[in-house]
Design an enzyme around this catalytic site. Sequence first.
Site, mmCIF file in Angstrom:
data_model
loop_
_atom_site.group_PDB
_atom_site.id
_atom_site.type_symbol
_atom_site.label_atom_id
_atom_site.label_comp_id
_atom_site.label_asym_id
_atom_site.label_seq_id
_atom_site.Cartn_x
_atom_site.Cartn_y
_atom_site.Cartn_z
ATOM 1 N N THR A 12 33.929 41.468 38.001
ATOM 2 C CA THR A 12 35.326 41.335 37.574
ATOM 3 C C THR A 12 36.201 40.758 38.684
ATOM 4 O OG1 THR A 12 36.036 43.517 38.322
ATOM 5 C CG2 THR A 12 35.034 43.386 36.132
ATOM 6 N N CYS A 13 37.428 40.404 38.312
ATOM 7 C CA CYS A 13 38.344 39.761 39.248
ATOM 8 C C CYS A 13 39.173 40.771 40.032
ATOM 9 C CB CYS A 13 39.268 38.815 38.497
ATOM 10 S SG CYS A 13 38.352 37.592 37.582
ATOM 11 N N ASP A 14 38.624 41.931 40.296
ATOM 12 C CA ASP A 14 39.322 42.951 41.077
ATOM 13 C C ASP A 14 38.509 43.251 42.324
ATOM 14 O OD1 ASP A 14 40.311 45.471 42.104
ATOM 15 O OD2 ASP A 14 41.324 45.722 40.182
ATOM 16 N N ASN B 160 38.563 43.030 32.079
ATOM 17 C CA ASN B 160 38.325 41.580 32.125
ATOM 18 C C ASN B 160 37.622 41.082 30.868
ATOM 19 O OD1 ASN B 160 37.768 40.230 35.512
ATOM 20 N ND2 ASN B 160 39.615 40.597 34.361
#
EC number: 4.1.1.17
Length: 379
Positions: free
Chosen positions: A322-324, A362
């Site tokens: 994910t983009c975290d 996401n």
Amino acid sequence: MTVNELVRKAAKKLETPFLLIDLDIVEENYRKLANAIPDCRIFYAVKANSHPRIIERLRDLGSSFDVASVGEINKLLSLNVTPDRMIFANPIKREKDIAYAYDIGLNLFAADSPMELEKIAENAPGSQVVIRVAVENRHSDWPLSRKFGADPMTAVQLIEQAARLRLKPVGVSFHVGSQNYDPKSWWNAIESVARVFYWAEKLHGINLNVLDIGGGIPVKHVKPIPTVDEIGNIVEQAINEYLGGVKDLQIFAEPGRSMVGDSAILVTRVLLRCQRGSEEWVYIDAGVFHGLMETIENFRYEIVVEGKEDEQKMPFVLAGPTCDSVDKVYDDAMLPYNITLDDIVYFINAGAYTVEYATNFNGIPGPKVYFVQDLASTI
Ligand SMILES: *Cc1c(COP(=O)(O)O)cnc(C)c1O
């Protein structure tokens, strides 16, 4: 569960990530605990893995269940588990949930504070309560004793308060912390809560007869663990030593992790390998939002990379998809030096606190769940 032929075949054929569960191992774990502490009533802590197939298998074995919310209660009801087989053990409950539990006939609750007892007395009058006592959590990977539990003398006051509120204080519970490696922790905990039995009788004339030893039994990952029999022996010895005089003592346990942890393997796949400064990074298709949440506290799984078991290992930063930036599994995972795109990465003994925590963050769905019992004939 080990990486056997069936696991390897499934990894080749099925889309990752997925959790492959062997229900026979769950059954074995239940039987082992039942044998280790013969007169113990087992309440499976549903939050470890609430898959209906697991609940059904344990239900058929005669298990009871530890629930934390109406969501869990309703799931159990839909699987024909009756309320007399449930303990509402979360010491922080919604009033609405308490009232709902009471209405359906659940009458066993845990509490560790005056306000919670008032909520229970108001919404579930006359119910049985166990008071949760905080005990040493030192040898556990996932400590629980700061957030939960009263010290023993406060617990005695809570027992008196419960009686005054016309509840039925039946005993005490404790939790030595999840994934606890030291059997002595149970001994010390029982020594400590025995004082509550003693003073409740001495000061208030209240006879308790339930000892709830909670969860905490460990699962094999990267460190040696005691057997369930060793823990059971210590529990029995401590009971003889400190609670030998209690009439009709009933022992409860609330195992979560140890019922399901070693019953499953999480199967993931490499999406990217790259260099960032001096670090080598590997990204896989499941991270902390998709089953590996416990790794945020550096909880260590054994990791196997398919076909590269014997290759030389080197350190990588291992991360999820994910983009975290929180979605990082380990800073120092030892992985085969030649790990690359599409390699299968297994997380061994990942049956507890994995899919139960998975999110859709996401837009990436959590791992699918498969059972050895179904795949054996179809794959
Ligand atoms: C989570 C929990 C358990 C289960 O603990 P494990 O360490 O997974 O065995 C038992 N009792 C209570 C009250 C819990 O919250």
